[in-house]
Design a protein around this motif. Sequence first.
Motif: not given
Length: 497
Positions: A402-403, A438-445, A361-363
């Motif tokens: 992919v995303a 919720d969830g880290g993927l939803y939150e950060h990506y 996700s950073a890339m």
Amino acid sequence: MGKVAVGAAVIGAAAVVGVAALVVRQRMKSSGRWARAMSILKEFEEKCGTPEGKLKQVADAMTVEMHAGLVSEGGSKLKMLISYVDNLPTGDEDGVFYALDLGGTNFRVLRVQLGGKEGGIVHQEFTEASIPPALMGGTSDALFDYIAEKLAKFVDEEEQMFHQPPGRQRELGFTFSFPVMQTSINSGTLIRWTKGFSINDTVGQDVVAELTNALKRKGVEMRVAALVNDTIGTLAGGRYTNNDVALAVILGTGTNAAYVERAQAIPKWHGPLPKSGEMVINMEWGNFRSSHLPLTEYDHALDVESLNPGEQIFEKLTSGMYLGEILRRVLLKMADEAFFFGGEVPAKLKIPFILRTPEMSAMHHDTSSDLRVVGNKLKDTLDISNTSLKMRRVVVELCNIVATRGARLAAAGILGMLKKMGRDTKSEGGGKTVIAMDGGLYEHYTEYSKCLEYTLNELLGEEAASTISVEHSNDGSGIGAALLAASHSLYLNEKSS
Ligand code: ADP
Ligand code: MG
């Protein structure tokens, strides 16, 4: 021919093959290399395609499977587990409660003070720790002892003002985000591990008993009042603050969803009809699969080599544990067949799960003109240096493929749920539906969550989309479990008046 001569002939043949390979390699280098890489990219992109028509088929398949899973145990890949939660929080909950959230890479312990009617959440504090990888494949006792120890420490630090009234035991809501066959609000047996856990002696065991025993071993006085998973917790936490919340979706290491179903629409439920007429269903939608899902050779290989082959196919397409790994597999093929990173395949690129979704996700989010972040991530995580801008663009393109596929499939899954609930069209009463996420993927990506929301609107159409909204229920799973411990407290009737 003597033995020696045979040996020499074989070496000679090998040398010829070696020279031939070198020639191919060099020819590839000069012209075909880039073209071959592009053809791998294009083919992958095509196979990952999620046009609207396909997504609607996925949504319909989700609706059909939901029905089937509600009719009988084992009726569908979707377990459609009965949560025993027939009362979501009302806002009147009162007292100090604990929660323990175990569901993936990290676990958290929370202390929450609820203020009763209109008091809301008066106070909350938490501590977080990661699960050491060794414990993810060890024994049940080792894992639960580790957790109980952290909880013991947290309880020891409890301030005077949060002590329970005399004669009252502390109570805890346990968020355990793996498939569990619930037998009551506070008991249930583990069906199987997911998300990289594999502790065989827990499967088939009552996880509340496992936790309770560990708490005893560590000398913690505490009653487990509610066993839920993160989707149920998120649904409860969302409902506590917004009455229109009717479904919850988690996109983190894994993925899952829960929603409020009419009790009468659950043929496999033989218990008494709840007063509310409703029952929360834990779908375990990570295990959804359908012939309409766009699966590629990379997904098949990932699945076959995973800890749980054949299972959690939807999760393997959409969730944080796997997105980076899919990307790695495509890059590996490019390195191997198109010499994308030069003559040698970078050694680190061969290591499964080395490329994690936060790096991906950073890339993907890199906005610098020379894609500096992509260059640095390739260097830091894979030891790949000297990439050209053109190559880095290809990497970003792959992240996007992919995303996008994952996010669009998750949106299709939500549409399937809304259809099952009869909320996919604008109702005459003007009712609203809120999805707690919720969830880290939803939150950060961000690219992922933006795409998900955009796709959901696209699939619903403007009119229906106007009645449906997505709300980030930050840390709903922890707070929600504490809320459910409160609404299932032993001491409900002696509540301070
Ligand atoms: P869990 O699902 O383990 O309970 P979280 O909801 O916090 O935990 O999600 C963690 C997962 O979220 C990670 O495994 C990772 O896949 C994903 N994630 C975390 N940070 C990022 C990020 N910056 N970008 C993309 N994905 C992320
Ligand atoms: Mg979680």
